[in-house]
Design an enzyme around this catalytic site. Structure first.
Site, short mmCIF file in Angstrom:
data_model
loop_
_atom_site.label_atom_id
_atom_site.label_comp_id
_atom_site.label_asym_id
_atom_site.label_seq_id
_atom_site.Cartn_x
_atom_site.Cartn_y
_atom_site.Cartn_z
CB CYS A 88 -3.71 -13.75 -1.28
SG CYS A 88 -5.47 -13.81 -1.54
CG ASP A 121 -5.20 -7.43 -2.84
OD1 ASP A 121 -4.73 -8.58 -2.97
OD2 ASP A 121 -5.30 -6.87 -1.73
CG ASP A 179 -14.94 -5.36 -2.07
OD1 ASP A 179 -13.73 -5.56 -1.89
OD2 ASP A 179 -15.82 -6.17 -1.71
CB SER A 180 -18.68 -8.18 -4.76
OG SER A 180 -17.83 -8.93 -3.93
NE ARG A 221 -2.52 -1.11 3.71
CZ ARG A 221 -2.88 -2.30 4.19
NH1 ARG A 221 -3.67 -3.07 3.48
NH2 ARG A 221 -2.46 -2.72 5.36
CG PHE A 241 -10.74 -7.79 -6.14
CD1 PHE A 241 -11.81 -8.68 -6.17
CD2 PHE A 241 -9.94 -7.66 -7.28
CE1 PHE A 241 -12.07 -9.43 -7.32
CE2 PHE A 241 -10.21 -8.40 -8.42
CZ PHE A 241 -11.26 -9.29 -8.45
N1 SAH Z 1 -7.00 -4.92 -1.27
C1 SAH Z 1 -7.65 -5.13 0.00
C2 SAH Z 1 -7.91 -6.59 0.29
C3 SAH Z 1 -8.72 -7.32 -0.77
S1 SAH Z 1 -9.50 -8.74 -0.18
C4 SAH Z 1 -6.82 -4.46 1.11
O1 SAH Z 1 -5.67 -4.09 0.89
O2 SAH Z 1 -7.34 -4.31 2.22
C5 SAH Z 1 -10.53 -9.19 -1.46
C6 SAH Z 1 -11.82 -8.38 -1.59
O3 SAH Z 1 -12.45 -8.81 -2.79
C7 SAH Z 1 -12.85 -8.54 -0.51
O4 SAH Z 1 -13.16 -7.28 0.01
C8 SAH Z 1 -14.09 -9.13 -1.20
O5 SAH Z 1 -15.32 -8.57 -0.73
C9 SAH Z 1 -13.86 -8.74 -2.62
N2 SAH Z 1 -14.43 -9.61 -3.66
C10 SAH Z 1 -14.44 -10.95 -3.73
N3 SAH Z 1 -14.91 -11.36 -4.92
C11 SAH Z 1 -15.21 -10.25 -5.62
C12 SAH Z 1 -15.72 -10.01 -6.92
N4 SAH Z 1 -15.99 -11.00 -7.76
N5 SAH Z 1 -15.87 -8.73 -7.33
C13 SAH Z 1 -15.60 -7.71 -6.49
N6 SAH Z 1 -15.09 -7.88 -5.25
C14 SAH Z 1 -14.90 -9.12 -4.83
#
Ligand code: SAH
Length: 395
Positions: A338, A298, A248-249, A210, A226
């Site tokens: 991850c 991510d 984000d979803s 970050r 995400f």
């Molecule tokens: N980048 C973030 C962590 C990401 S974790 C950080 O640094 O804090 C992954 C995220 O993806 C979660 O918040 C989850 O809600 C979201 N997610 C999972 N599948 C998804 C999709 N198909 N489309 C959008 N978001 C999604």
């Protein structure tokens, strides 16, 4: 004596100090150990290999506590291990930068199945193995003594517990959880939802990555896919990004992210947030001919184990290809996986394939991993779950 004796030739991974024994490697079990009991592991030539926690039904039948024959697995053992883990975090000097820190990182700290995250004066414990579960009260007492926390909260609700035959468990184990929990990271504030947030509430592992985005973000149009609680977005906005679109979803994640913008006095408007599926959103943005200077991808774990690798590879390729097409010439992509089931080599190949199909060429400007409070045991490659590539696309 409770013992397991391995089949001939099945000692190789333990001799390389990989801390797991799969059930198929076991020739015999002696002394009727119960699940969670400590057993000593021997080769079929009766050579001692390790002391481990036993599981009669899980695919991972033993998780190593110690490689030393004369070491007893008792309260003093856990005291030594936890003290060592805490001293190492102090040595890292992280407290100058963050009040959030992973104190114990499972196998990497010699404590398979145990994760402890610190958020200020709050500790969150996650137990993912029957062996660690056996020692829960001992671990709790030691943590109280060593850390003197205001609260210890349990978030043992990961899917791996099912494989271990454990039911999910969450709740306060000690003290009281504050109504509002906020950590400081590199001068920024983040609300952490330890009760229902993802992981133990925050992605501590992405801390350094970050910060890197913060360095690159000035005057750029940024797409953060995400975004969860908006970690990358907050750093980008503070650094003077022209715009940050966060996707984000999860509604809850976006609410938390917007709260984090407010906590840092960062202005934003509704157009900068999209509650959507990233796979669809990227296509929509492509159809709208939108362009960005920096895109962060991510996603959640697409491949928890290697058996999911092929399907996961298609997912990674899809989002990366679409992201490359949304990028202005000379743009940057920060792309992560991850998934333990995807090696960094394979990840790089997938991204190279996506770039080729998108008709662009790019340079790796940084290979990224989890922050150092998530160390990787050299003999346990599964610990290298987070890999990232920072890519600069050619003009
Ligand atoms: N980048 C973030 C962590 C990401 S974790 C950080 O640094 O804090 C992954 C995220 O993806 C979660 O918040 C989850 O809600 C979201 N997610 C999972 N599948 C998804 C999709 N198909 N489309 C959008 N978001 C999604």
């Amino acid at each position: 004596m409770k013992k397991i004796i391995l089949k001939a030739g099945k000692e190789k991974s333990l001799l390389r100090r990989h801390p797991w024994v799969y059930s198929g490697a076991i020739s015999r079990v002696e002394g009727h150990p119960s699940d969670g009991d400590t057993v000593s592991i021997y080769t079929n030539q009766k050579i001692f290999l390790a002391h481990a926690a036993f599981h009669s039904k899980a695919p991972i039948a033993a998780r190593v506590w110690s490689w030393q024959q004369d070491e007893r697995i008792d309260e003093a053992f856990f005291y030594r291990k936890l003290t060592h883990a805490l001293e190492f975090r102090k040595e890292l000097g992280l407290s100058q930068f963050s009040t959030g820190c992973r104190l114990v990182h499972g196998e990497s700290d010699g404590l398979p199945g145990l994760v402890i995250d610190q958020y200020g004066r709050i500790l969150v414990m996650q137990i993912g193995s029957v062996g660690a579960e056996r020692w829960r009260e001992v671990i709790l007492d030691i943590l109280k003594g060593l850390c003197n926390p205001d609260c210890i909260y349990e978030r043992s609700d990961t899917d791996v517990r099912e494989l271990e035959g454990l039911t999910k468990h969450t709740g306060v184990l000690w003290g009281e959880l504050p109504h509002d929990l906020i950590i400081e990271e590199n001068g920024l504030y983040f609300a952490v939802d330890v009760m229902t947030g993802q992981k133990t509430g925050f992605y501590l592992d992405q801390r350094d990555n970050r910060a890197k985005i913060g360095i690159l973000a000035k005057d750029k149009d940024i797409l953060n896919c995400f975004c969860y609680s908006g970690g990358f977005s907050v750093y980008a906005k503070r650094a003077g990004a022209k715009s940050v679109l966060s996707v984000d979803s999860s509604e809850e994640a976006l609410k938390l992210a917007q709260r984090n913008f407010a906590l840092n006095g960062l202005a934003t408007d509704f157009q900068e947030w999209q509650c959507a599926d990233v796979f669809q959103m990227l296509r929509k943005l492509r159809d709208q001919n939108r362009k960005f200077d920096l895109i962060i991808l991510d996603p959640p774990k697409f491949a928890p184990t290697a058996s999911f690798a092929a399907k996961a590879a298609r997912g990674y390729k899809d989002i990366n290809l679409l992201a490359f097409k949304l990028l202005r010439p000379g743009g940057i992509v920060a792309t992560y996986s991850c998934s333990s089931g995807i090696s960094s080599d394979l990840f790089q190949k997938i991204i190279a394939g996506a770039a080729l199909d998108a008709g662009i060429s790019a340079h790796i400007i940084a290979q990224q991993m989890a922050a150092p409070d998530h160390p990787i045991l050299l003999s346990f490659p599964e610990g290298a779950y987070l890999k990232g590539l920072l890519l600069k696309v050619s003009d």
